[in-house]
Design a protein around this motif. Structure first.
Motif, mmCIF file in Angstrom:
data_model
loop_
_atom_site.group_PDB
_atom_site.id
_atom_site.type_symbol
_atom_site.label_atom_id
_atom_site.label_comp_id
_atom_site.label_asym_id
_atom_site.label_seq_id
_atom_site.Cartn_x
_atom_site.Cartn_y
_atom_site.Cartn_z
ATOM 1 N N SER A 81 0.850 -1.198 0.000
ATOM 2 C CA SER A 81 0.000 0.000 0.000
ATOM 3 C C SER A 81 0.880 1.241 0.000
ATOM 4 O O SER A 81 2.045 1.200 0.410
ATOM 5 C CB SER A 81 -0.922 0.008 1.225
ATOM 6 N N LEU A 82 0.312 2.342 -0.470
ATOM 7 C CA LEU A 82 1.072 3.586 -0.501
ATOM 8 C C LEU A 82 0.148 4.789 -0.451
ATOM 9 O O LEU A 82 -1.042 4.699 -0.764
ATOM 10 C CB LEU A 82 1.967 3.661 -1.741
ATOM 11 N N ILE A 83 0.727 5.914 -0.033
ATOM 12 C CA ILE A 83 0.088 7.227 -0.129
ATOM 13 C C ILE A 83 1.132 8.175 -0.711
ATOM 14 O O ILE A 83 2.258 8.219 -0.227
ATOM 15 C CB ILE A 83 -0.358 7.796 1.236
ATOM 16 N N THR A 84 0.755 8.925 -1.720
ATOM 17 C CA THR A 84 1.603 10.000 -2.236
ATOM 18 C C THR A 84 0.787 11.285 -2.201
ATOM 19 O O THR A 84 -0.316 11.331 -2.751
ATOM 20 C CB THR A 84 2.070 9.723 -3.678
ATOM 21 N N VAL A 85 1.320 12.317 -1.541
ATOM 22 C CA VAL A 85 0.595 13.579 -1.413
ATOM 23 C C VAL A 85 1.479 14.723 -1.907
ATOM 24 O O VAL A 85 2.708 14.657 -1.827
ATOM 25 C CB VAL A 85 0.164 13.854 0.047
ATOM 26 N N PRO A 86 0.866 15.781 -2.432
ATOM 27 C CA PRO A 86 1.651 16.935 -2.882
ATOM 28 C C PRO A 86 2.146 17.766 -1.699
ATOM 29 O O PRO A 86 1.471 17.863 -0.670
ATOM 30 C CB PRO A 86 0.653 17.733 -3.728
ATOM 31 N N MET A 87 3.333 18.355 -1.851
ATOM 32 C CA MET A 87 3.870 19.290 -0.870
ATOM 33 C C MET A 87 3.641 20.688 -1.451
ATOM 34 O O MET A 87 4.296 21.066 -2.430
ATOM 35 C CB MET A 87 5.349 19.015 -0.624
ATOM 36 N N THR A 88 2.720 21.418 -0.857
ATOM 37 C CA THR A 88 2.255 22.669 -1.448
ATOM 38 C C THR A 88 2.660 23.867 -0.613
ATOM 39 O O THR A 88 2.513 23.866 0.613
ATOM 40 C CB THR A 88 0.724 22.647 -1.605
ATOM 41 N N MET A 89 3.155 24.899 -1.313
ATOM 42 C CA MET A 89 3.512 26.157 -0.663
ATOM 43 C C MET A 89 3.041 27.300 -1.550
ATOM 44 O O MET A 89 3.416 27.378 -2.726
ATOM 45 C CB MET A 89 5.026 26.236 -0.444
ATOM 46 N N LEU A 90 2.192 28.162 -0.997
ATOM 47 C CA LEU A 90 1.649 29.303 -1.744
ATOM 48 C C LEU A 90 1.025 28.843 -3.063
ATOM 49 O O LEU A 90 1.271 29.416 -4.139
ATOM 50 C CB LEU A 90 2.744 30.332 -2.010
ATOM 51 N N SER A 91 0.216 27.787 -2.962
ATOM 52 C CA SER A 91 -0.523 27.221 -4.102
ATOM 53 C C SER A 91 0.390 26.622 -5.170
ATOM 54 O O SER A 91 -0.061 26.350 -6.284
ATOM 55 C CB SER A 91 -1.438 28.279 -4.735
ATOM 56 N N GLN A 92 1.669 26.438 -4.850
ATOM 57 C CA GLN A 92 2.600 25.816 -5.782
ATOM 58 C C GLN A 92 3.101 24.496 -5.210
ATOM 59 O O GLN A 92 3.452 24.431 -4.036
ATOM 60 C CB GLN A 92 3.789 26.746 -6.056
ATOM 61 N N VAL A 93 3.146 23.456 -6.043
ATOM 62 C CA VAL A 93 3.657 22.160 -5.602
ATOM 63 C C VAL A 93 5.172 22.161 -5.749
ATOM 64 O O VAL A 93 5.697 22.316 -6.849
ATOM 65 C CB VAL A 93 3.043 21.005 -6.409
ATOM 66 N N VAL A 94 5.859 22.024 -4.615
ATOM 67 C CA VAL A 94 7.325 22.023 -4.633
ATOM 68 C C VAL A 94 7.899 20.619 -4.496
ATOM 69 O O VAL A 94 9.112 20.423 -4.628
ATOM 70 C CB VAL A 94 7.884 22.938 -3.520
ATOM 71 N N GLY A 95 7.034 19.648 -4.227
ATOM 72 C CA GLY A 95 7.510 18.281 -4.083
ATOM 73 C C GLY A 95 6.364 17.348 -3.766
ATOM 74 O O GLY A 95 5.191 17.749 -3.742
#
Length: 326
Positions: free
Chosen positions: A258-272
């Motif tokens: 199983s896995l979870i991948t989530v966006p790393m968001t800063m000021l509405s921008q995905v940085v990772g």
């Protein structure tokens, strides 16, 4: 046991739900659940008679032709289809207008439950519902407190080092206190850098040696999550389905369940992106996905700061080389 002393029933189960959804986790059952069932067995109330109980907020007695379908269908996790069942009572547990659970009774006699019995169960349901609601509130408050401490610890670990790669081990250790996983990955998405994206990996089997590597970002799971700005959650056979679309070792079902991948968001921008993987094929619950998303957003600022520091260092080194050559 108090119910069995007061009402002529042979089988009793109590289950609880949270947020008013239709997944009822079995808290306890007499007799005990079959040993081949999951520890966290879930009932989904979908048949007409069971839905009626929650719509009317009153106990419903089932002795009709629908009974067999309910026992072998919605109530299958209880294992009651192996016993002769002629009557079932569903007692909705309501906290105001919110569903918090259900009390389920069964008997091998069709006339086992009188109107007085059902009325008594209806009166008792308020006290049981109140207890469950209070316990859930306490658990929510405790979970919120634990999560605040987790976010603070993660932020502290991420900001305490200059090189972000040095923080992934401490971050993984902190996060493992709240979430069960065997691997953690942080992908840094920097569109100003060619040659793919950078992925930091931490594995429980080799904690002391996190891996830093570049990978093909185009067509990857990380790209899909970054573009959609939504979590990706998969377990078991779902990994094989995803494997048809993404060529990633993350989807090797012989290693990961199983896995979870989530966006790393800063000021509405995905940085990772932040990914956790487990060898277990049990799917992650929505609460874990939501918590990991908040952790990812907490880390986004630290990742961006580390990236800017790295650029400054590279510019300084380049400037020095130019000065020396002149």
């Amino acid at each position: 046991m108090a119910v069995m002393r007061s009402v002529p029933t042979e089988r009793v189960a109590i289950c609880a739900t949270h947020g008013g959804n239709n997944e009822y986790h079995i808290i306890n059952a007499v007799p005990a659940l079959p040993t081949d069932h999951d520890v966290d067995a879930i009932i989904n109330f979908e048949s007409g008679a069971l839905i009626d109980a929650f719509e009317t907020h009153a106990p419903v007695l089932v002795t009709s032709h629908e009974l067999e379908e309910i026992i072998s269908g919605d109530l299958a996790p209880l294992g009651w289809n192996e016993h002769k069942t002629e009557a079932v009572v569903i007692v909705p547990l309501m906290a105001g207008s919110t569903r918090v659970g259900a009390l389920i009774l069964a008997s091998s006699k069709s006339d086992a439950f009188s109107y007085d019995d059902i009325d008594l169960l209806g009166q008792a349901s308020g006290q049981v519902a109140g207890t469950i609601s209070n316990l859930q509130l306490h658990a929510d408050l405790q979970r919120e407190s634990d999560e605040r401490q987790l976010l603070a610890s993660v932020a502290r670990e991420a900001s305490s080092v200059v090189e972000f790669s040095q923080a992934i081990g401490p971050i993984a250790e902190e996060l493992s206190q709240a979430l069960d996983f065997d691997s953690l990955e942080i992908a840094s998405i920097d569109r100003s850098v060619t040659g793919g994206a950078l992925r930091l990996s931490w594995n429980r089997d080799d904690k002391a040696h996190p891996v830093s590597e570049r990978f093909a970002y185009s067509g990857s799971i990380e790209e899909s999550v970054a573009l959609d700005m939504l979590p990706l959650v998969a377990a078991g056979k779902e990994l094989e389905v995803l494997k048809k679309h993404y060529s990633s070792t993350q989807l090797d079902s012989s290693r990961w369940g199983s896995l979870i991948t989530v966006p790393m968001t800063m000021l509405s921008q995905v940085v990772g992106t932040l990914t956790v993987r487990s060898k277990s094929n049990m799917p992650y619950p929505i609460e874990d996905v939501e918590m990991l998303t908040r952790v990812a957003n907490q880390l986004a600022g630290a990742l961006q700061s580390a990236r800017m520091y790295g650029r400054q260092q590279n510019q300084t080194i380049t400037s020095r080389h130019i000065s020396r050559s002149q």
